[in-house]
Design an enzyme around this catalytic site. Structure first.
Site, PDB file in Angstrom:
ATOM      1  N   ASP A   6       0.820  -1.176  -0.044  1.00 24.79           N
ATOM      2  CA  ASP A   6       0.022  -0.093  -0.036  1.00 24.79           C
ATOM      3  C   ASP A   6       0.794   1.219   0.095  1.00 24.79           C
ATOM      4  O   ASP A   6       2.089   0.998   0.085  1.00 24.79           O
ATOM      5  CB  ASP A   6      -0.900  -0.077   1.257  1.00 24.79           C
ATOM      6  CG  ASP A   6      -1.941   1.128   1.197  1.00 24.79           C
ATOM      7  OD1 ASP A   6      -2.267   1.718   0.272  1.00 24.79           O
ATOM      8  OD2 ASP A   6      -2.199   1.648   2.617  1.00 24.79           O
ATOM      9  N   CYS A  69      -4.776  -1.858  -1.570  1.00 22.46           N
ATOM     10  CA  CYS A  69      -5.118  -0.188  -1.763  1.00 22.46           C
ATOM     11  C   CYS A  69      -6.006  -0.115  -2.881  1.00 22.46           C
ATOM     12  O   CYS A  69      -5.856  -0.552  -3.977  1.00 22.46           O
ATOM     13  CB  CYS A  69      -3.765   0.695  -2.082  1.00 22.46           C
ATOM     14  SG  CYS A  69      -3.974   2.143  -2.407  1.00 22.46           S
ATOM     15  N   ASN A  70      -7.074   0.791  -2.536  1.00 18.84           N
ATOM     16  CA  ASN A  70      -8.159   0.859  -3.491  1.00 18.84           C
ATOM     17  C   ASN A  70      -7.587   1.760  -4.748  1.00 18.84           C
ATOM     18  O   ASN A  70      -7.984   1.442  -5.997  1.00 18.84           O
ATOM     19  CB  ASN A  70      -9.434   1.506  -2.945  1.00 18.84           C
ATOM     20  CG  ASN A  70     -10.073   0.544  -2.040  1.00 18.84           C
ATOM     21  OD1 ASN A  70     -11.023  -0.064  -2.250  1.00 18.84           O
ATOM     22  ND2 ASN A  70      -9.475   0.352  -0.616  1.00 18.84           N
ATOM     23  N   CYS A 180     -11.318   2.813   1.076  1.00 15.25           N
ATOM     24  CA  CYS A 180      -9.795   2.992   1.145  1.00 15.25           C
ATOM     25  C   CYS A 180      -9.376   2.242   2.454  1.00 15.25           C
ATOM     26  O   CYS A 180      -9.813   2.421   3.534  1.00 15.25           O
ATOM     27  CB  CYS A 180      -9.565   4.407   1.331  1.00 15.25           C
ATOM     28  SG  CYS A 180      -7.495   4.984   2.058  1.00 15.25           S
ATOM     29  N   THR A 181      -8.236   1.599   2.231  1.00 11.16           N
ATOM     30  CA  THR A 181      -7.921   0.576   3.312  1.00 11.16           C
ATOM     31  C   THR A 181      -7.328   1.381   4.554  1.00 11.16           C
ATOM     32  O   THR A 181      -7.512   0.832   5.654  1.00 11.16           O
ATOM     33  CB  THR A 181      -6.669  -0.422   2.963  1.00 11.16           C
ATOM     34  OG1 THR A 181      -5.569   0.418   2.237  1.00 11.16           O
ATOM     35  CG2 THR A 181      -7.176  -1.315   1.847  1.00 11.16           C
TER      36      THR A 181
END
Ligand code: DGL
Length: 261
Positions: A6, A69-70, A180-181
Site C-alpha cells: 500500500d 489499496c483501492n 480506502c484501506t
C-alpha cells in the site's frame, strides 16, 4: 510467500486479515511511505509506483501479490496484471456489491480518496453492481494522511468526519463503504457519529478469503512477517501496536527495513 503493499499503513488492515486466515504463510508487507498519499496523484504516477513496488515483491519471491489499496487497484491493477501475466494478483476495490446487496433504504455511500472517487473503475463497479440503488461517492481528502499521523483521537478530525457523514445519514444512507484501506483504522472515530443509523462495509476479510483460494503452496511457510518501507521503516513497525495489531509483532522476522524503490 505472499506480498502485500500500500502507500502506507492502510494495507495493514488487509495484511492482518490475511495473517489471521493464513497463519503459516510467509508474508512481506511494503509501505511506499516515501510516495504517499497515492490518493491525490495522477494515474500514471500511481501505475509507475505499483509496477515498481509490486515488481520488488515479485523479485523477493512472492507468488501472490495483494495490492492492498483501492486507489492503486483502480488505477493500476490491470497494468500490473498485464506486466506479470503468470502471477496471482489480488486487488482491493470498494465494497459496492455487498453494500448494494445489504441496503434496505436503497441508498449507499462510498468514502474514498480523490483519485478513487473520480475513477472510471468505480463508476463501472457502480454500474455493474448497484444499478438499482442510489450511490453517493464522497471524496475524503486528507483522511489517509490522518491515519499516517496515528493521531486518530483528534477532536478536529471527528468534527470534519461529522461534516462528511451527517448529510449522508440524513439522506437515508444505511451502508457506508470504506473505499480506502486506511479508513478501517478510522472506524472507532466514524462509528460513534454513525451510531446505529448505518453499517460500515469493509472488504478486508473478503480479500483475505480470496488469498486463501489463490495461495496454494504460498500458504505453507513458517508464518514469518517481513516489513519494508520506502521511508521511515521504524514508524511502520511502531504502527502495529498503535493500530491494535501488536499481535503481528510476534511474526516479525527482523526489524522493519528501508528499501530504495
Ligand atoms: N490506502 C489507499 C487506498 O486504499 C490509499 C491511500 C492514499 O495513499 O491516498 O485507497
Amino acid at each position: 510467500m505472499i506480498g502485500v503493499f500500500d502507500s502506507g499503513l492502510g494495507g495493514l488492515s488487509v495484511l492482518a486479515a490475511i495473517a489471521r486466515e493464513l497463519p503459516t504463510a510467509d508474508l512481506i508487507y511494503c509501505a511506499d511511505t516515501a510516495h504517499l498519499p497515492y490518493g491525490d496523484k495522477e494515474d500514471h504516477y500511481i501505475r509507475s509506483r505499483v509496477l515498481r513496488i509490486g515488481g520488488r515483491l515479485v523479485d523477493a519471491g512472492c507468488g501472490v501479490i495483494v495490492v492492498a489499496c483501492n486507489t492503486a487497484t483502480v488505477a493500476a491493477v490491470a497494468a500490473f496484471r498485464e506486466h506479470f501475466p503468470e502471477l496471482a494478483v489480488v486487488g482491493v476495490e470498494p465494497g459496492v456489491k455487498p453494500a448494494a446487496a445489504l441496503t434496505r433504504s436503497g441508498r449507499i455511500a462510498v468514502l474514498a480518496t480523490e483519485s478513487t472517487a473520480r475513477s472510471e473503475r468505480l463508476a463501472d463497479l457502480i454500474r455493474q453492481h448497484a444499478r438499482s440503488v442510489q450511490v453517493h461517492v464522497e471524496a475524503c481528502p486528507g483522511w489517509a494522511t490522518r491515519v499516517e499521523t496515528l493521531r486518530l483521537d483528534d477532536p478536529h478530525f471527528a468534527a470534519e468526519a461529522r461534516q462528511h457523514l451527517t448529510p449522508l445519514l440524513d439522506s437515508g444512507v444505511d451502508q457506508i463503504v470504506l473505499g480506502c484501506t486506511h479508513y478501517t483504522f478510522l472506524a472507532p472515530v466514524l462509528q460513534p457519529i454513525i451510531d446505529r443509523r448505518a453499517a460500515l462495509v469493509d472488504v478486508a476479510d473478503a480479500v483475505a478469503r480470496q488469498c486463501v483460494r489463490l495461495a496454494g503452496a504460498e500458504a505453507l511457510g513458517d508464518g514469518g512477517l517481513t516489513l519494508l518501507a520506502t521511508a521511515h521503516p521504524e514508524r511502520l513497525q511502531a504502527a502495529l501496536p498503535a493500530l491494535g495489531l501488536g499481535w503481528l509483532c510476534h511474526r516479525l522476522r527482523s526489524a522493519a527495513r528501508l528499501i530504495v524503490a
